[in-house]
Design a protein around this motif. Sequence first.
Motif, mmCIF file in Angstrom:
data_model
loop_
_atom_site.group_PDB
_atom_site.id
_atom_site.type_symbol
_atom_site.label_atom_id
_atom_site.label_comp_id
_atom_site.label_asym_id
_atom_site.label_seq_id
_atom_site.Cartn_x
_atom_site.Cartn_y
_atom_site.Cartn_z
ATOM 1 N N GLY A 106 -2.725 8.487 3.681
ATOM 2 C CA GLY A 106 -2.663 7.115 4.430
ATOM 3 C C GLY A 106 -3.382 5.758 3.674
ATOM 4 O O GLY A 106 -2.654 4.818 3.857
ATOM 5 N N ARG A 107 -4.331 6.314 2.762
ATOM 6 C CA ARG A 107 -4.945 5.283 1.949
ATOM 7 C C ARG A 107 -3.766 4.835 0.788
ATOM 8 O O ARG A 107 -3.611 3.558 0.554
ATOM 9 C CB ARG A 107 -6.133 5.671 1.193
ATOM 10 C CG ARG A 107 -7.367 5.651 1.991
ATOM 11 C CD ARG A 107 -8.411 6.039 1.355
ATOM 12 N NE ARG A 107 -8.751 5.117 0.208
ATOM 13 C CZ ARG A 107 -9.466 4.003 0.521
ATOM 14 N NH1 ARG A 107 -9.592 3.544 1.609
ATOM 15 N NH2 ARG A 107 -9.676 3.077 -0.610
ATOM 16 N N PHE A 108 -3.049 5.818 0.375
ATOM 17 C CA PHE A 108 -1.753 5.309 -0.500
ATOM 18 C C PHE A 108 -0.799 4.428 0.342
ATOM 19 O O PHE A 108 -0.494 3.248 -0.446
ATOM 20 C CB PHE A 108 -1.159 6.635 -1.154
ATOM 21 C CG PHE A 108 0.093 6.051 -1.752
ATOM 22 C CD1 PHE A 108 0.191 5.953 -3.297
ATOM 23 C CD2 PHE A 108 1.219 6.059 -1.167
ATOM 24 C CE1 PHE A 108 1.158 5.487 -3.846
ATOM 25 C CE2 PHE A 108 2.529 5.922 -2.073
ATOM 26 C CZ PHE A 108 2.345 5.396 -3.341
ATOM 27 N N VAL A 109 -0.523 4.816 1.523
ATOM 28 C CA VAL A 109 0.415 4.005 2.235
ATOM 29 C C VAL A 109 -0.240 2.655 2.388
ATOM 30 O O VAL A 109 0.494 1.510 2.283
ATOM 31 C CB VAL A 109 0.882 4.650 3.565
ATOM 32 C CG1 VAL A 109 1.739 3.665 4.757
ATOM 33 C CG2 VAL A 109 1.610 5.915 3.381
ATOM 34 N N ASN A 110 -1.448 2.505 3.119
ATOM 35 C CA ASN A 110 -2.211 1.178 3.175
ATOM 36 C C ASN A 110 -2.192 0.489 1.845
ATOM 37 O O ASN A 110 -2.132 -0.860 1.663
ATOM 38 C CB ASN A 110 -3.486 1.570 3.434
ATOM 39 C CG ASN A 110 -3.650 1.193 4.947
ATOM 40 O OD1 ASN A 110 -2.897 1.549 5.799
ATOM 41 N ND2 ASN A 110 -4.691 0.654 5.120
ATOM 42 N N GLY A 111 -2.195 1.234 0.705
ATOM 43 C CA GLY A 111 -2.309 0.387 -0.417
ATOM 44 C C GLY A 111 -1.015 -0.221 -0.751
ATOM 45 O O GLY A 111 -0.833 -1.271 -1.609
ATOM 46 N N LEU A 112 0.187 0.591 -0.425
ATOM 47 C CA LEU A 112 1.457 -0.070 -0.588
ATOM 48 C C LEU A 112 1.448 -1.681 0.181
ATOM 49 O O LEU A 112 2.071 -2.739 -0.546
ATOM 50 C CB LEU A 112 2.623 0.498 -0.155
ATOM 51 C CG LEU A 112 2.971 1.745 -0.869
ATOM 52 C CD1 LEU A 112 4.034 2.686 0.130
ATOM 53 C CD2 LEU A 112 3.664 1.726 -2.132
ATOM 54 N N SER A 113 0.888 -1.707 1.493
ATOM 55 C CA SER A 113 0.833 -2.765 1.975
ATOM 56 C C SER A 113 0.014 -3.895 1.470
ATOM 57 O O SER A 113 0.445 -4.986 1.201
ATOM 58 C CB SER A 113 0.101 -2.601 3.398
ATOM 59 O OG SER A 113 -0.313 -3.625 4.141
ATOM 60 N N ILE A 114 -1.130 -3.507 0.921
ATOM 61 C CA ILE A 114 -1.940 -4.378 0.283
ATOM 62 C C ILE A 114 -1.460 -4.822 -1.110
ATOM 63 O O ILE A 114 -1.760 -5.948 -1.620
ATOM 64 C CB ILE A 114 -3.557 -3.802 -0.008
ATOM 65 C CG1 ILE A 114 -4.147 -3.033 1.227
ATOM 66 C CG2 ILE A 114 -4.341 -4.779 -0.783
ATOM 67 C CD1 ILE A 114 -4.211 -4.454 2.333
ATOM 68 N N GLY A 115 -0.551 -4.203 -1.685
ATOM 69 C CA GLY A 115 -0.162 -4.598 -2.945
ATOM 70 C C GLY A 115 1.069 -5.714 -2.614
ATOM 71 O O GLY A 115 0.980 -6.783 -3.496
ATOM 72 N N PHE A 116 1.765 -5.549 -1.570
ATOM 73 C CA PHE A 116 2.749 -6.650 -1.107
ATOM 74 C C PHE A 116 1.860 -7.933 -0.816
ATOM 75 O O PHE A 116 2.104 -8.885 -1.298
ATOM 76 C CB PHE A 116 3.522 -6.306 0.451
ATOM 77 C CG PHE A 116 4.359 -4.991 0.028
ATOM 78 C CD1 PHE A 116 4.861 -4.854 -1.189
ATOM 79 C CD2 PHE A 116 4.777 -4.432 1.211
ATOM 80 C CE1 PHE A 116 5.620 -3.746 -1.337
ATOM 81 C CE2 PHE A 116 5.736 -3.366 1.153
ATOM 82 C CZ PHE A 116 6.276 -3.041 -0.100
ATOM 83 N N LEU A 117 0.717 -7.746 0.005
ATOM 84 C CA LEU A 117 0.022 -8.915 0.480
ATOM 85 C C LEU A 117 -0.743 -9.484 -0.713
ATOM 86 O O LEU A 117 -0.682 -10.724 -0.749
ATOM 87 C CB LEU A 117 -0.839 -8.527 1.724
ATOM 88 C CG LEU A 117 -0.160 -7.837 2.887
ATOM 89 C CD1 LEU A 117 -1.410 -7.284 3.828
ATOM 90 C CD2 LEU A 117 0.733 -8.986 3.620
ATOM 91 N N SER A 118 -1.552 -8.845 -1.513
ATOM 92 C CA SER A 118 -2.330 -9.344 -2.564
ATOM 93 C C SER A 118 -1.528 -9.976 -3.483
ATOM 94 O O SER A 118 -1.940 -11.069 -4.134
ATOM 95 C CB SER A 118 -3.242 -8.561 -3.177
ATOM 96 O OG SER A 118 -2.266 -7.450 -3.737
ATOM 97 N N SER A 119 -0.112 -9.864 -3.678
ATOM 98 C CA SER A 119 0.815 -10.222 -4.553
ATOM 99 C C SER A 119 1.452 -11.621 -4.157
ATOM 100 O O SER A 119 1.605 -12.734 -4.775
ATOM 101 C CB SER A 119 1.835 -9.616 -5.090
ATOM 102 O OG SER A 119 2.666 -9.982 -6.031
ATOM 103 N N VAL A 120 1.828 -11.568 -2.730
ATOM 104 C CA VAL A 120 2.894 -12.471 -2.246
ATOM 105 C C VAL A 120 1.791 -13.722 -1.441
ATOM 106 O O VAL A 120 2.357 -14.771 -1.623
ATOM 107 C CB VAL A 120 3.798 -11.839 -1.081
ATOM 108 C CG1 VAL A 120 4.655 -13.029 -0.592
ATOM 109 C CG2 VAL A 120 4.626 -10.720 -1.981
ATOM 110 N N VAL A 121 0.862 -13.127 -0.929
ATOM 111 C CA VAL A 121 0.121 -14.247 0.119
ATOM 112 C C VAL A 121 -0.377 -15.298 -0.924
ATOM 113 O O VAL A 121 -0.041 -16.561 -0.482
ATOM 114 C CB VAL A 121 -1.070 -13.567 0.811
ATOM 115 C CG1 VAL A 121 -1.997 -14.396 1.442
ATOM 116 C CG2 VAL A 121 -0.362 -12.676 1.920
ATOM 117 N N PRO A 122 -1.010 -15.194 -1.945
ATOM 118 C CA PRO A 122 -1.382 -16.316 -2.711
ATOM 119 C C PRO A 122 -0.198 -17.232 -3.313
ATOM 120 O O PRO A 122 -0.339 -18.503 -3.397
ATOM 121 C CB PRO A 122 -2.179 -15.568 -4.027
ATOM 122 C CG PRO A 122 -2.720 -14.366 -3.529
ATOM 123 C CD PRO A 122 -1.414 -13.698 -2.676
#
Length: 509
Positions: A106-122
């Motif tokens: 579950g934490r790994f799947v959440n990590g995929l999401s945070i990887g997307f967001l932390s790169s693309v949002v800024p």
Amino acid sequence: MRYETPTYVVTAVTALGGLLFGYDIGIMSSILQMERFNEHFNTPGPIATGIIVSSLTIGCFLGSLLSGPLADRFSRKITIVLGALVCTIGSGIQFGSVNRAMLIVGRFVNGLSIGFLSSVVPMYQSETSPPSNRGRMVSLQQWAITWGIFIAFGIDYGCSYIQSDKQFRLPLGMQIVPSIILLFTMSFMPYSPRWLVAHNHISDARQVLGRLRAYGHASVPEVAEELRLIHGTIKYEKEHKSSTYWELLKFPNRRRTLLGCGIQFMQQFTGINTLMLYAPTIFRDMGLGSVQSIAMCQAINGLVNVSSTIPAIIWIDRWGRRPTLLIGTVLISVFYLVLALLMRSYSALTNHATHDTLIINMNARSLGIASISMVYLVVASFAFSWGPCGWLIPSEIFPTHLRAKANSVTTGTNWISNFVVTLTSPLLLQVAGWKLFVALSVIMGMNFVVIYLFLPETKNLTLEEMDVVFLSSVWAFRPHKKKTDRRLSLDTMTSVVFGDKRPAIVEQA
């Protein structure tokens, strides 16, 4: 009918991605100390704890690498939506975890999401913001991260009183709420105007710039001029430059890549995640006994993080990126050194105490309070400097045709560094203790030298003007030309490429 979407609204909505990022970082710190969590998962040791915590960062690393191609092909907006969807799935898995393996997945799947967001949002925020307040807009992303951490700490504290599995399941599951809100609200946000121009949607880009800059008036001269500059730059990049990953290692992009990856690497080796994730261990070693008192101190830690980011939001476009980082680096280094000395004194006092118990306890208590205060001061110094600048600088220094790929690489550097820090911190705190903070103080001194020598100032420049800055001297401490000179250089460069006529904009849906 005109549609208006002010930049601050776009920034606020996308900053929910930062809130999810911060929540995921902060939520495990106090959960690891909870009685019901340790009963259910059989009290993980230092290595198991490191794996549980760092499984998120491995997912973040992979997610950030995937985000570049996705953001280029499907748009920054759609990639953020995908990140919110994946976060909802990962949070559900964590909420229903029945064993360590399921929790780690579950934490790994959440990590995929945070990887997307932390790169693309800024990157999305940087591409939709005007140069005069781009620093403020992207800093709101960091502020949202701090709010996510603070909310996680507060929820952990409240749930620590629950005497059932809900003590840890509720904090893990509640991150579904902001992910669904982000998923819904992003449907109303515009596409990045630079992404639209890169995909030949010129008319749509004009309308988006009108919504962002001129209260829905797409025909005003300012919008036309900005669109012309964006279109001319992207057209030149398409005709004369490659957009492969290899271009990041070639001149003139190699310098930017080293700086972008270096900033992200150095941000993690400020040790901030050691403090945010494992501060409860430090608090316990400093004499705090109950789960509730530890959770309360951690909640205060989160509040310090939130409040100390506000100066950067207000003044970073006035201070500049470079002075902000240099001042923050010096403060962090000094506070780490003081923290190490206090922890050493506390350890010596409590381990060799044999006489006058009352006086010894009073001294130990004072040292414990002082040590916890130093943790707060380190967090405060990070929050106004390395926190926002670590995400802002990589999002603004790369050219449009490489920005998504470059941000995926720089963010990947952040997450692989984060993985090393989170995996090794429990063991280092156990083995090295106060010496770890001496090492971090020295590392901050090294960071100061790198920033002073090599990081140029980028405040108040358009994204298209970055080419001129990074074609100048590699030594950042030398005086730079005034902004008007940079604009003149940009005009000169444009005239060399396009001749006396500015590039025509062909309207295309």
